[in-house]
Design an enzyme around this catalytic site. Structure first.
Site, PDB file in Angstrom:
ATOM      1  N   HIS A  12       0.881  -1.179   0.000  1.00 51.91           N
ATOM      2  CA  HIS A  12       0.000   0.000   0.000  1.00 51.91           C
ATOM      3  C   HIS A  12       0.910   1.218   0.000  1.00 51.91           C
ATOM      4  O   HIS A  12       1.235   1.796   1.041  1.00 51.91           O
ATOM      5  CB  HIS A  12      -0.934   0.012   1.209  1.00 51.91           C
ATOM      6  CG  HIS A  12      -1.999   1.072   1.111  1.00 51.91           C
ATOM      7  ND1 HIS A  12      -3.338   0.775   0.974  1.00 51.91           N
ATOM      8  CD2 HIS A  12      -1.924   2.428   1.095  1.00 51.91           C
ATOM      9  CE1 HIS A  12      -4.036   1.891   0.896  1.00 51.91           C
ATOM     10  NE2 HIS A  12      -3.190   2.915   0.970  1.00 51.91           N
ATOM     11  N   ASP A  16       1.972   8.625  -6.453  1.00 49.26           N
ATOM     12  CA  ASP A  16       1.754  10.070  -6.506  1.00 49.26           C
ATOM     13  C   ASP A  16       1.721  10.700  -5.116  1.00 49.26           C
ATOM     14  O   ASP A  16       1.543  11.913  -4.990  1.00 49.26           O
ATOM     15  CB  ASP A  16       0.486  10.419  -7.293  1.00 49.26           C
ATOM     16  CG  ASP A  16      -0.661   9.457  -7.053  1.00 49.26           C
ATOM     17  OD1 ASP A  16      -0.610   8.698  -6.066  1.00 49.26           O
ATOM     18  OD2 ASP A  16      -1.613   9.439  -7.861  1.00 49.26           O
ATOM     19  N   GLY A 170      -9.671   8.381  -2.070  1.00 46.99           N
ATOM     20  CA  GLY A 170     -10.191   9.742  -2.020  1.00 46.99           C
ATOM     21  C   GLY A 170     -11.246   9.914  -0.948  1.00 46.99           C
ATOM     22  O   GLY A 170     -11.154   9.329   0.134  1.00 46.99           O
ATOM     23  N   HIS A 197      -9.762   1.377  -0.732  1.00 44.38           N
ATOM     24  CA  HIS A 197      -9.652   2.177   0.491  1.00 44.38           C
ATOM     25  C   HIS A 197     -11.019   2.186   1.169  1.00 44.38           C
ATOM     26  O   HIS A 197     -11.995   2.685   0.596  1.00 44.38           O
ATOM     27  CB  HIS A 197      -9.273   3.620   0.164  1.00 44.38           C
ATOM     28  CG  HIS A 197      -7.836   3.843  -0.143  1.00 44.38           C
ATOM     29  ND1 HIS A 197      -7.217   3.342  -1.277  1.00 44.38           N
ATOM     30  CD2 HIS A 197      -6.870   4.543   0.535  1.00 44.38           C
ATOM     31  CE1 HIS A 197      -5.944   3.722  -1.286  1.00 44.38           C
ATOM     32  NE2 HIS A 197      -5.709   4.447  -0.200  1.00 44.38           N
ATOM     33  N   GLU A 200     -11.484   3.880   6.558  1.00 42.82           N
ATOM     34  CA  GLU A 200     -10.480   4.857   7.001  1.00 42.82           C
ATOM     35  C   GLU A 200     -11.202   6.106   7.514  1.00 42.82           C
ATOM     36  O   GLU A 200     -11.044   6.495   8.667  1.00 42.82           O
ATOM     37  CB  GLU A 200      -9.541   5.210   5.848  1.00 42.82           C
ATOM     38  CG  GLU A 200      -8.435   6.172   6.224  1.00 42.82           C
ATOM     39  CD  GLU A 200      -7.535   6.541   5.045  1.00 42.82           C
ATOM     40  OE1 GLU A 200      -6.453   7.084   5.307  1.00 42.82           O
ATOM     41  OE2 GLU A 200      -7.912   6.309   3.875  1.00 42.82           O
ATOM     42  N   ASP A 278       2.139   3.976   2.839  1.00 37.19           N
ATOM     43  CA  ASP A 278       1.067   4.830   2.318  1.00 37.19           C
ATOM     44  C   ASP A 278       1.659   5.893   1.403  1.00 37.19           C
ATOM     45  O   ASP A 278       1.700   5.717   0.195  1.00 37.19           O
ATOM     46  CB  ASP A 278       0.228   5.454   3.433  1.00 37.19           C
ATOM     47  CG  ASP A 278      -1.163   5.876   2.945  1.00 37.19           C
ATOM     48  OD1 ASP A 278      -1.546   5.465   1.826  1.00 37.19           O
ATOM     49  OD2 ASP A 278      -1.863   6.580   3.683  1.00 37.19           O
TER      50      ASP A 278
END
Length: 337
Positions: A12, A16, A170, A197, A200, A278
């Site tokens: 993970h 970017d 996102g 994702h 979270e 991450d």
């Protein structure tokens, strides 16, 4: 501690979200992009977390300067290449780098398909020059809506043989997974693995959606699974993994302190949970920090840390034959060191 007899993985890791501050400075100058500072020390607080952010979206804003300087496809190629070098320097034997081509393209209206090709070119060149096994995961940035995600998916599918999985990242609260069922059906039809994702910023219902509606085989972060024992039992029984990112979850204020992080409970429940970074450049950490500093503070014993390291390869998106080849390669490399 890291067990040197086992492959060290990071499954993970956002490409970017790992754009070097030095590269941001240089690319800003190259493309005449106004940055908030003109030297590295002054720029760093704008592109790197210096204190815990109040929430996930505030944390994600730190990534924006990294993509703001991607003024051409060559810039995308450069940062992809540097990501492979960073993985090697971190001591990783295997990494899955995920990226959102729409997010990387949008500031300078680059062709999304061109960004995908440029990233692949950079990864290919980096893999040739550095001894680290790299695979790519495409991200759909849910924050920009379903239509933008379809554009992103189409661009990724044009290189379907070079991508191993699809992810959704996102604004988890504003754009729940159920809005993207058709996108993930296309990904599964292409033969891709699925990671999402979830859990979270939202509760366990987001993880259930990812599993039941999107076909998730792994969950990114997944911290709120801890409040749903039925969900944890299901994940343990079906082998759905959790990609834990310890320091990240503190910096986003998803978890208050490391001693309250649920990773230890996931492992003891039998969920194949893993240790990952991450967004290392934004966070100011690397994988060794997560194993040697964060994991002990989260209460993991040496045995539990080793199990998480094993899980990193066990749930990687490669074949069993490739996993065994990597295990053997690592043993040979360590023996000759």
């Amino acid at each position: 501690m890291i067990d040197l007899r086992l492959p060290l993985t990071d499954i993970h890791r956002h490409l970017d979200g790992n754009i070097r501050a030095q590269s941001i400075l240089e690319l800003g100058r190259q493309y005449n992009i106004a940055l908030p500072a003109s030297d590295l020390d002054a720029l760093r607080p704008h592109v790197q977390v210096t204190k815990n952010e109040p929430d996930l979206l505030s944390f994600l804003q730190k990534l924006d300067w990294g993509v703001a300087v991607l003024g051409s496809l060559d810039a995308c190629r450069r940062v992809a290449y540097e990501n492979v070098e960073d993985a090697m320097n971190a001591g990783l034997d295997y990494a899955e780098l995920r990226f959102s081509p729409y997010y990387m393209a949008m500031n300078h209206k680059l062709p999304i398909a061109g960004v995908v090709e440029a990233v692949i070119d950079g990864i290919t060149a980096g893999s040739r020059d550095f001894d680290t096994d790299i695979r790519l995961i495409g991200i759909m940035s849910r924050t920009f809506g379903t239509e933008a995600c379809q554009q992103e998916l189409d661009a990724l599918l044009s290189q379907r043989d070079r991508i191993v999985a699809l992810d959704l990242a996102g604004d988890e609260l504003g754009y729940p997974g159920a809005q993207f069922t058709s996108h993930f059906q296309q990904a599964r039809d292409a033969g891709w693995h699925i990671t999402v994702h979830a859990g979270e910023a939202a509760g366990p219902e987001s993880i259930w959606q990812a599993i039941n509606h999107l076909g998730a085989e792994r969950i990114g972060h997944g911290v709120t699974a801890i409040i749903d024992p039925r969900l944890m039992t299901h994940m343990a029984e079906t082998g759905i993994g959790i990609e834990s990112c310890l320091t990240s979850n503190i910096q986003t204020s998803t978890v208050e302190t490391l001693d309250k992080h649920p990773l230890i409970h996931f492992l003891r429940y039998g969920i194949p949970a893993t240790i990952n970074t991450d967004d290392p450049a934004v966070q100011g950490i690397e994988i060794r920090h997560e194993y040697e500093v964060a994991a002990p503070l989260a209460g993991l014993t040496a045995v539990e840390t080793r199990k998480a390291q094993e899980n990193g390869l066990n749930i990687a998106f490669i074949s069993e034959q490739e996993k065994q080849q990597l295990r053997e390669k690592v043993l040979r490399k360590r023996a000759s060191a």
